[in-house]
Design an enzyme around this catalytic site. Structure first.
Site, short mmCIF file in Angstrom:
data_model
loop_
_atom_site.label_atom_id
_atom_site.label_comp_id
_atom_site.label_asym_id
_atom_site.label_seq_id
_atom_site.Cartn_x
_atom_site.Cartn_y
_atom_site.Cartn_z
N HIS A 98 7.32 3.23 -12.43
CA HIS A 98 8.60 3.90 -12.64
C HIS A 98 8.62 5.18 -11.83
CE1 HIS A 98 9.74 1.51 -16.19
NE2 HIS A 98 8.46 1.57 -16.52
N GLY A 111 -16.18 -4.52 -11.88
CA GLY A 111 -15.57 -4.50 -13.21
C GLY A 111 -14.82 -3.20 -13.47
N THR A 152 -5.76 3.89 -5.10
CA THR A 152 -4.39 4.39 -4.99
C THR A 152 -3.83 4.29 -3.57
OG1 THR A 152 -5.16 6.65 -4.61
CG2 THR A 152 -4.72 6.01 -6.90
#
Length: 77
Positions: free
Chosen positions: A5, A33, A56
């Protein structure tokens, strides 16, 4: 989950509608993991992402990424 969002005003931080961005993972890549990959990121072929990393930004092929946020550590080829 590849949805996100935009940050909205104080009355409603999660704007509407949800924005979806694809995540792509190249052939031969290995994600340890607990890795988190944020929307819109491309992980190159042969890339290794260490356990627990938060990806990112795009990751180059045949490279090792570690940490929060994930950063380039070294070449693997």
């Amino acid at each position: 989950m590849t949805g996100t969002h935009r940050i909205g005003p104080g009355a409603k931080r999660a704007s509407n509608p949800t924005e979806f961005k694809p995540v792509t993972i190249g052939d031969g890549a290995w994600l340890g993991g607990g890795v988190i990959v944020t929307p819109g990121v491309h992980i190159g072929p042969g890339c290794v992402v260490a356990p627990g990393a938060v990806v990112t930004q795009d990751c180059e092929p045949d490279a090792l990424y570690v940490g929060i946020p994930a950063t380039f550590k070294r070449r693997l080829s």
